[in-house]
Design an enzyme around this catalytic site. Structure first.
Site, PDB file in Angstrom:
ATOM      1  N   ASN A 118       0.857  -1.176   0.000  1.00 59.84           N
ATOM      2  CA  ASN A 118       0.000   0.000   0.000  1.00 59.84           C
ATOM      3  C   ASN A 118       0.901   1.236   0.000  1.00 59.84           C
ATOM      4  O   ASN A 118       2.133   1.121  -0.020  1.00 59.84           O
ATOM      5  CB  ASN A 118      -0.963  -0.005   1.194  1.00 59.84           C
ATOM      6  CG  ASN A 118      -0.242  -0.080   2.538  1.00 59.84           C
ATOM      7  OD1 ASN A 118       0.852   0.457   2.710  1.00 59.84           O
ATOM      8  ND2 ASN A 118      -0.850  -0.748   3.506  1.00 59.84           N
ATOM      9  N   ARG A 119       0.295   2.418   0.014  1.00 56.88           N
ATOM     10  CA  ARG A 119       1.107   3.632  -0.103  1.00 56.88           C
ATOM     11  C   ARG A 119       2.054   3.811   1.085  1.00 56.88           C
ATOM     12  O   ARG A 119       3.201   4.223   0.914  1.00 56.88           O
ATOM     13  CB  ARG A 119       0.191   4.852  -0.238  1.00 56.88           C
ATOM     14  CG  ARG A 119      -0.430   4.986  -1.612  1.00 56.88           C
ATOM     15  CD  ARG A 119      -1.171   6.276  -1.786  1.00 56.88           C
ATOM     16  NE  ARG A 119      -2.369   6.352  -0.962  1.00 56.88           N
ATOM     17  CZ  ARG A 119      -3.324   7.252  -1.130  1.00 56.88           C
ATOM     18  NH1 ARG A 119      -3.217   8.156  -2.088  1.00 56.88           N
ATOM     19  NH2 ARG A 119      -4.399   7.263  -0.348  1.00 56.88           N
TER      20      ARG A 119
ATOM     21  N   GLU B 151       3.404   1.473   2.935  1.00 55.26           N
ATOM     22  CA  GLU B 151       4.494   0.500   2.827  1.00 55.26           C
ATOM     23  C   GLU B 151       5.489   0.883   1.743  1.00 55.26           C
ATOM     24  O   GLU B 151       6.702   0.742   1.929  1.00 55.26           O
ATOM     25  CB  GLU B 151       3.912  -0.884   2.556  1.00 55.26           C
ATOM     26  CG  GLU B 151       3.144  -1.460   3.747  1.00 55.26           C
ATOM     27  CD  GLU B 151       2.192  -2.578   3.372  1.00 55.26           C
ATOM     28  OE1 GLU B 151       1.689  -3.239   4.290  1.00 55.26           O
ATOM     29  OE2 GLU B 151       1.933  -2.781   2.160  1.00 55.26           O
TER      30      GLU B 151
ATOM     31  N   ASP C 126      -5.159  -8.121   1.754  1.00 57.30           N
ATOM     32  CA  ASP C 126      -5.171  -9.580   1.591  1.00 57.30           C
ATOM     33  C   ASP C 126      -6.026  -9.977   0.394  1.00 57.30           C
ATOM     34  O   ASP C 126      -5.671 -10.869  -0.383  1.00 57.30           O
ATOM     35  CB  ASP C 126      -5.733 -10.250   2.848  1.00 57.30           C
ATOM     36  CG  ASP C 126      -4.883 -10.004   4.087  1.00 57.30           C
ATOM     37  OD1 ASP C 126      -3.679  -9.753   3.930  1.00 57.30           O
ATOM     38  OD2 ASP C 126      -5.437 -10.060   5.197  1.00 57.30           O
TER      39      ASP C 126
END
Length: 476
Positions: free
Chosen positions: A189-190, A192, A258
């Site tokens: 995601n952004r 991470e 997920d």
């Protein structure tokens, strides 16, 4: 398809009730407990998602020798997941209990051991993976940094999976994406991706820059989940793809990542193109975040969502994209229209951007909710301005224009005039400088016929690209 999931498994619990008063013992709400349920989380949720799609999935992870492990195993097996969980004495099964008052999460209690496992446990994990690899087409590494995917396990598994010809998908948590080198796809995601690259993913340009950095570090294509802005796939082999979110209502984002990696991996493994796999993952994510708690979705639901989207003609391209082809721009414009937004249009060569250009763009943006700029291609500029122009190539001019805060979308056109572009986009507003009379403005008839307006804005005297070029040559 047979898929192996390896990673940090969790048991997600939800305790729900109503709050009607504050405790007399302390200034905290009193929850009148009404229910409790548990679902699979982390890597276990990835496996449940794949099973719900119809895939044959084996899950490998570590748990404790505790009641939570037994309950998690029961949930997984009832969901059609084959479990190969490694029980470690003295270690807690990772579990999270969320306290909910109505639809609002008040508190979360975690029980876990996130430290590294011993060499003996690593050997058990690797032996279990070796037994499963010959029978699978893909492996999903679900990394929550809870200890299962140690440096050694990660390195050995990726190496052996590559030798076996198995597709490798990673849902990451590490800051160093080079640890995942050898994977085919990584799905951050952004937050991470920002942590891994040091580049804040606040806009399209920085998201692309960060993804390129991550791809260089890992050798993998980057599938970026962008919350309310949808998904973007930055491929090492093909063109980048961005899709607007399919979510009509956001109820709970738990487990959305997920779902994305599960559906994308299952679709790619089943032979889908990256574009179709991305569409499927986007549709599935839109379904699960509209539900309470960690959730799954079925292949039937995903297919239905894709069919409804196709039938409605809604945009398949993110409205947050700043540069687009004509085809994608039409879809974005249609979506803006559905949202009730006024769309303005102006055009030009914009060779060397100067204060006159900025003034035009600023004034144009004040008349509309979204401003589209039509930009002449290099070939078009040469026909209009001569062989010495443009000074800057079209890619550079488009990048500069897209960075201007008054501009929402940049579209190139190769003709001498933007007539066809205006006819396709059907803007509500057409903006040009006051040095043009209305009958001289290309596309004015198209816009006015649809009930739109033509606006002539003030120009800054003495500002032009030709003057800038002449001045630089005389000073040189």
């Amino acid at each position: 398809m047979k898929i192996l999931v390896l990673g940090d498994v969790m048991l997600d619990g939800y305790a729900s009730g109503d709050v009607e008063r504050i405790s007399p013992e302390a200034p905290v709400p009193v929850l009148k407990h009404m229910g409790h349920h548990e679902v699979a989380g982390g890597a276990a949720n990835v496996a449940m998602n794949i099973a719900a799609l119809g895939g044959s999935v084996t899950l490998i992870g570590i748990v404790g020798q505790d009641p939570e492990a037994a309950r998690l195993t029961s949930i997984l097996e009832s969901g059609g997941v084959t479990t190969r969980l490694v029980a470690v004495a003295g270690r807690h099964t990772t579990s999270k209990v969320r306290i909910l008052a109505g639809n609002h999460q008040m508190l979360r209690m975690d029980k876990e051991h996130s430290g590294p496992v011993g060499v003996d446990v690593e050997e058990l994990i690797l032996t279990t993976v070796d037994a499963a690899l010959p029978n699978v087409a893909a492996i999903v590494l679900s990394d929550y940094e809870k200890g299962c995917l140690s440096d050694r396990v990660l390195s050995v598994v990726i190496s052996r999976a590559r030798l076996a010809g198995v597709k490798i998908f990673v849902d990451p948590k590490r800051r160093n994406f080079s640890d995942y080198r050898g994977a085919h796809f990584i799905t951050p995601n952004r937050k991470e991706l920002t942590a891994a690259t040091g580049i804040a993913c606040r806009d399209d340009a920085n998201c692309k820059l960060a993804a390129q950095r991550a791809a260089e570090d890992s050798g993998a294509s980057i599938l970026l989940t962008r919350s309310e802005e949808g998904l973007s796939l930055f491929s090492v082999d093909d063109e980048d793809i961005s899709l607007a979110t399919d979510a009509k209502e956001v109820f709970d984002v738990s487990g959305a990542g997920d779902t994305v990696v599960s559906v994308f991996a299952y679709a790619i493994t089943s032979g889908a193109s990256p574009l179709l796999a991305l569409k499927a993952a986007n549709a599935a994510a839109g379904l699960v975040i509209a539900r309470a708690g960690t959730a799954t979705t079925s292949a039937r639901e995903v297919v239905k969502a894709l069919e409804l989207k196709s039938a409605s003609g809604r945009a398949e391209v993110s409205p947050h994209v700043r540069q687009a082809s004509l085809e994608d721009a039409v879809l974005i414009r249609r979506q803006w229209e559905d949202e009730g937004l006024t769309v303005g249009f102006t055009n030009g060569c914009f060779d060397l951007l100067h204060p006159g250009h900025i003034s035009l763009l600023r004034q144009a943006s004040e008349y509309c909710d979204r401003l589209v700029v039509g930009l002449n291609t290099d070939a078009s500029v040469r026909r209009l301005k001569g062989t010495t122009r443009p000074v800057q190539k079209e890619a550079a001019r488009a990048d500069v224009m897209a960075a201007v805060r008054f501009v929402d979308l940049v579209v190139m056109f190769d003709e001498d005039t933007p007539q066809n572009l205006i006819a396709a986009l059907e803007p509500d507003l057409l903006v040009k400088g006051a040095d043009y009379q209305e009958d001289q403005i290309v596309g004015a008839d198209i816009v006015k016929k649809r009930g739109g307006a033509v606006v002539r804005v003030d120009i800054v005297a003495g500002q032009s690209t030709s003057n800038l070029i002449a001045r630089s040559q005389s000073e040189g």
